[in-house]
Structures are given as C-alpha cells and as structure tokens.
Design a protein around this motif. Structure first.
Motif, short mmCIF file in Angstrom:
data_model
loop_
_atom_site.label_atom_id
_atom_site.label_comp_id
_atom_site.label_asym_id
_atom_site.label_seq_id
_atom_site.Cartn_x
_atom_site.Cartn_y
_atom_site.Cartn_z
N SER A 95 43.72 52.40 44.99
CA SER A 95 43.79 52.33 43.53
C SER A 95 44.18 50.95 43.03
CB SER A 95 44.80 53.35 42.99
OG SER A 95 44.45 54.66 43.37
N ALA A 96 44.76 50.12 43.90
CA ALA A 96 45.31 48.84 43.46
C ALA A 96 44.27 47.81 43.02
CB ALA A 96 46.19 48.25 44.56
N PRO A 97 43.09 47.70 43.66
CA PRO A 97 42.16 46.63 43.28
C PRO A 97 41.77 46.63 41.81
CG PRO A 97 41.54 47.50 45.41
CD PRO A 97 42.64 48.39 44.89
N ASP A 98 41.58 47.80 41.20
CA ASP A 98 41.23 47.84 39.78
C ASP A 98 42.36 47.26 38.92
OD1 ASP A 98 38.75 48.89 40.16
OD2 ASP A 98 39.32 50.97 39.72
N LEU B 167 41.92 39.14 38.50
CA LEU B 167 41.85 38.82 39.93
C LEU B 167 41.09 39.92 40.66
CD1 LEU B 167 45.50 37.56 40.61
CD2 LEU B 167 43.43 36.17 40.55
N PRO B 168 39.76 39.94 40.54
CA PRO B 168 38.99 40.94 41.28
C PRO B 168 39.10 40.71 42.78
CG PRO B 168 37.54 39.31 40.27
CD PRO B 168 38.91 39.05 39.73
N MET B 169 38.77 41.75 43.55
CA MET B 169 38.93 41.69 45.00
C MET B 169 38.22 40.49 45.61
SD MET B 169 38.78 45.60 46.46
CE MET B 169 37.17 46.00 45.79
N THR C 158 50.57 49.30 43.93
CA THR C 158 49.94 50.11 42.88
C THR C 158 50.96 50.52 41.83
OG1 THR C 158 48.22 50.97 44.34
CG2 THR C 158 48.75 52.29 42.42
N ALA C 159 52.13 50.99 42.27
CA ALA C 159 53.16 51.41 41.32
C ALA C 159 53.62 50.24 40.46
CB ALA C 159 54.34 52.02 42.07
N ALA C 160 53.83 49.07 41.07
CA ALA C 160 54.31 47.90 40.33
C ALA C 160 53.31 47.49 39.25
CB ALA C 160 54.56 46.75 41.29
N LEU C 161 52.02 47.42 39.61
CA LEU C 161 51.01 47.00 38.65
C LEU C 161 50.76 48.07 37.59
CD1 LEU C 161 48.42 45.23 40.98
CD2 LEU C 161 50.29 44.23 39.68
N ARG C 162 50.85 49.33 38.01
CA ARG C 162 50.66 50.42 37.05
C ARG C 162 51.80 50.45 36.04
NH1 ARG C 162 49.57 55.47 40.32
NH2 ARG C 162 47.40 54.78 40.37
N VAL D 96 42.96 60.59 41.18
CA VAL D 96 43.01 61.40 39.96
C VAL D 96 43.80 60.68 38.87
CG1 VAL D 96 43.89 63.56 38.99
CG2 VAL D 96 42.69 63.57 41.19
N TYR D 97 44.92 60.05 39.25
CA TYR D 97 45.73 59.32 38.28
C TYR D 97 44.91 58.22 37.62
CZ TYR D 97 50.09 57.38 36.36
OH TYR D 97 51.09 56.95 35.52
N THR D 98 44.14 57.49 38.44
CA THR D 98 43.33 56.40 37.91
C THR D 98 42.27 56.92 36.96
OG1 THR D 98 43.69 55.12 39.93
CG2 THR D 98 41.83 54.49 38.55
N ARG D 99 41.63 58.03 37.31
CA ARG D 99 40.56 58.56 36.48
C ARG D 99 41.10 59.23 35.21
NH1 ARG D 99 35.62 58.91 39.38
NH2 ARG D 99 35.56 56.98 40.58
N MET D 100 42.24 59.91 35.31
CA MET D 100 42.77 60.64 34.16
C MET D 100 43.44 59.72 33.14
SD MET D 100 44.40 64.14 35.74
CE MET D 100 44.95 64.66 34.11
N ARG D 101 43.99 58.58 33.61
CA ARG D 101 44.71 57.66 32.73
C ARG D 101 45.71 58.43 31.85
NH1 ARG D 101 42.23 52.74 32.92
NH2 ARG D 101 40.09 52.71 33.68
#
Length: 462
Positions: free
Chosen positions: A59-62, A69-71, A326-330, A403-408
């Motif tokens: 989930s982190a790359p998005d 900063l894309p992959m 992922t948690a930090a960026l989210r 699911v978290y990424t898709r549900m926002r």
C-alpha cells in the motif's frame, strides 16, 4: 528545506508547525505546503541519520506517489529497489515464498503487485529536496515545552505555541507531532494512555555489499519451541547493498552482552545459523553495526483541537509487519487533510478527532497484536508451525491494507466503522485461537532439512 538563520532570542510565526523532520514529519510538511500553509519544520538534527532499510507493504507506493515520488523515480535514483515477494526461511534450509497472484494486476482488481525496499537515508534526502523546493523552513533546535490552553480538558486543550531549548518561541495555528516513538512529545506531555505489545526489543543491524541481491525481502526465523521468537532480515536497499539486521527481546540481547559479546559478535553469531548470511558476513569487510531499542506501542487520543500526532509518535508498528512506513505516510496524509478541512474554523471537530483517533489506534493494535500472537509468542506457532502462522497473518494483513486504500475511510464514520469492525473481528478471532492454543497439545513441525525445496505460495502477501 530552507534553514532559518536568525538571532536569539526570537519569536517565529507560522501557519503550521511540524515537529520532526523524519518520514512522517517531512511528508506532513509537504502536504501542508502544497495546500498553501506557511510551514515550519522543527528538527533537532541537521544531518540525515543512517536508518535501517525498510521493506514496504503493497500500500505504501501510492502514498509516496502522492508526495511526488513514484516508485520508478525512487528506483532510478537508487533510493529503492523492487520488492516482488517475501521469503520466510528456517534454519536447516526450508523456505517458503509469499507473493501476490498475477491475476490481482488484471481487471477488475487492477492491484499493483510490486512494492519497494527503501534506503531510508536516500529516501529521506529525496523528501527533504521536495520540501526545499516548496520553500518549507526548517529550524534545527530542540523543543523544550509547549504553551497550552485548557491543558487539563482534553476536549478544549489547545496549543498556543512552543519554546525551544535555545529560547525561540514559535506561534502557529496548527501543530503536528512527528517526533518519533522515543520522544513522542505530545503523548508524554499530555500523559495520553497507550497500549504496549510485547517486550522492549533490540535491533542490531549493518549495511553490507551484496552482489547476489534479489528483488524480495528475506526473513530468517529462529522459532525455538516454547520461546519468544528472534529473527533476521535481509533487505536489498539499493543495487549491490543489503541491510542485514537481527531482532530479539531486550532480555536476550542483555544476556548475550553479559556473556561478553559485543553487538558485532552477536550479529555475526546469529547470521552463522544461515549459510547465505554467514557468507555475506565473513567474505566482506567487517560489518559496522548500529543498535536501537523499541517498544511497539499505540497511543489513544492522538488528535486534539489544533494538534495531531502522526507516525511512530502515535503508533509504533513492529518492523516484521512491514506496515511502519505505510502507517507514517497515511497518518501524515490524513492529519493534514483534517487541518485543511478545518483551516477556517480553527478547531478540528470532535467527530473528526474521534474518527482519526479510532483509525490510528485500531490499525496499530491490529497489526501489533496479530504479529505478537502468531509469530513472536510460541503458543500457536508451536502447534501450527511457522509457515502456517505466516499464512494466517499474511492474508488478512495484506487484504486489510488493500481494503483501507480502496475504501479511504478518512472523513467518513460509516467507512471508518466498517473497516475498524473488520479489523477488530479478525483480532478477536486470533485471540480465540490463541486461547484455544493454550489447551491444545503441542505438535511441533518436523525439523527442516537442507534438501527441502523452496515452496512458492501465490497468495495475498504482506
């Protein structure tokens, strides 16, 4: 970032202050600056620390792409390498490879099945360069205290400003604490409740030349029956260089140190359990080791009237979960969205605070409690075998990040309750399985043999 040069004593004013110039802090500053805020980042250190390599979940790359900063850019700058799978290895030669099925990349799912390993020092340098281009100011001083209104009332508690150890007073409308797990300035200042998972652990690591690196993370497990698990990571952080690290409870490392071993001796001895690591350690230059300690902990009440706690200052994820970045960026993305939403009102609503608090605490508890019950503690591991518990953890962990990424869920109580309810249901199921494991007989898996071939499982991966 643009370094401030002024004479003390002084007063500085900004729209928003971010405390901490690490991953979550710089990401928060970038999001705020892009939204038009005058941002001041306070970071005590001038140099970028040499941090452990990071193995990202899918989930982190998005989240990096949202920061510009894309992959592909990170890989081309040699700040990252591709991660396509995870290999779990046991002493004796048994391996199991976990990777997402190729069908996930096809319609209608359209899931990115690649992710990254990070060289954190180079990645942080890329983020600081992006922050500098946005004109974000940085102050290299240590935060000493906060000026707080209604300090003893959590509903109305508001930060008016802060003072540094050098005598600078900083006033702002909004404050983000990204000071990290050890400092956790607001968590300690406001005496927020927290939940800890497992004992305090120690990580000993080194960066080693590696011409045989692969596009995947390898986790070398040492699952001694009846004992708390220890493990070693191998992460290729950029071409030709791997991060090798050993994690164990503090009591284990303390006992090894008491026996006369230095940190380099400990890392070398643990790596000798696995021929590949022994070869890396002994056929190159003597490794220079670094050491850190950490406690996996999640704070409650991490959002207030005009302040938000993000990253490891809010919730420290165990490194084996791969969920820390992922948690930090989210957190950074959701916290800055809250500030933007309530910029005119000047106060985050109680409803939005509750949603953010609930998401941070539930996700942090989910990953840390599952990894403790399924990996570190021996109750289920001894009865089901390590590969089985790895599978049980991997599938829901990867699915829930997807699911978290898709549900926002940010900004919606319905979506927040939906995803946190699923997470809590899985945690409760794991707890029931753990309780059942306490009364079931131990059936240890047969000892692995070097002739056992690697097995590949095309499943949802971490």
């Amino acid at each position: 970032m643009r370094e401030l040069q002024q004479d003390n004593p002084r007063i500085i004013e900004a729209d928003a202050v971010v405390i901490g110039g690490g991953l979550s802090g710089t990401a928060s500053a970038i999001h705020l600056a892009r939204s038009g805020f005058r941002v001041l980042c306070i970071e005590q250190r001038k140099e970028i620390r040499d941090i452990v390599g990071e193995s990202l979940d899918w989930s982190a790359p998005d989240l990096f792409a949202n920061l510009g900063l894309p992959m592909e850019d990170l890989v081309s700058k040699e700040a990252a390498t591709w991660k396509r799978h995870i290999t779990v290895a046991l002493p004796g030669g048994a391996d199991r490879e976990f990777l997402p099925g190729a069908w996930l990349a096809e319609a209608p799912w359209n899931v990115e099945v690649r992710t990254l390993h990070l060289d954190r020092a180079r990645t942080d340098a890329c983020l600081r360069e992006a922050a500098q281009l946005l004109g974000i100011a940085i102050l290299h001083e240590r935060v000493a205290d906060f000026a707080v209104l209604d300090e003893h009332n959590p509903r109305t508690r508001r930060i008016l400003g802060l003072r540094t150890s050098e005598g600078t007073f900083v006033r702002a409308s909004w404050f983000i604490d990204a000071s990290g797990a050890d400092a956790s300035l607001l968590g300690k200042r406001f005496e927020l409740k927290s939940v800890a998972f497992g004992p305090r652990k120690v990580a000993i690591w080194s960066h080693l030349p590696n011409d045989q690196w692969v596009e995947g993370t390898t986790l070398y497990m040492v699952p001694s029956p009846g004992e708390y698990m220890e493990w070693i990571w191998e992460i290729p952080i950029h071409p030709g260089m791997s991060s090798i690290g050993y994690i164990a409870p503090g009591s284990s490392v303390k006992a090894q140190r008491a026996a006369g071993d230095g940190t380099q001796d400990i890392l070398l001895r643990q790596c000798r359990t696995f021929p590949r690591l022994q070869d890396l350690m002994e056929h190159g230059p003597a490794p220079e080791t670094a050491t850190t300690t950490f406690l996996c902990r999640t704070y409650e009440g991490v959002c207030g009237a005009n302040w938000v706690i993000v990253g490891e200052a809010a919730s420290q994820s165990d490194p084996i979960t791969g969920n820390g970045v992922t948690a930090a960026l989210r957190h950074a993305q959701e916290a800055t969205a809250l500030i933007w939403r309530y910029r005119q009102r000047g106060t985050i609503s109680m409803r939005s605070r509750s949603q953010y608090n609930y998401r941070v605490s539930t996700v942090g508890m989910y990953f840390n409690s599952l990894i403790e019950k399924l990996f570190y503690q021996s109750t289920l591991r001894d009865r089901l075998g390590l590969f089985a518990t790895a599978r049980i953890y991997t599938v829901p962990a990867w699915l829930m990040n997807l699911v978290y990424t898709r549900m926002r869920p940010a900004g919606s109580w319905v979506r927040t309750l939906a995803i946190t309810s699923i997470l809590n249901a899985i945690r409760f199921t794991a707890w029931l399985a753990f309780q059942a494991g306490l009364v079931l007989p131990v059936r240890l898996a047969p000892r692995s043999h070097p002739s056992m071939a690697m097995e590949t499982e095309r499943i949802y991966a971490m």
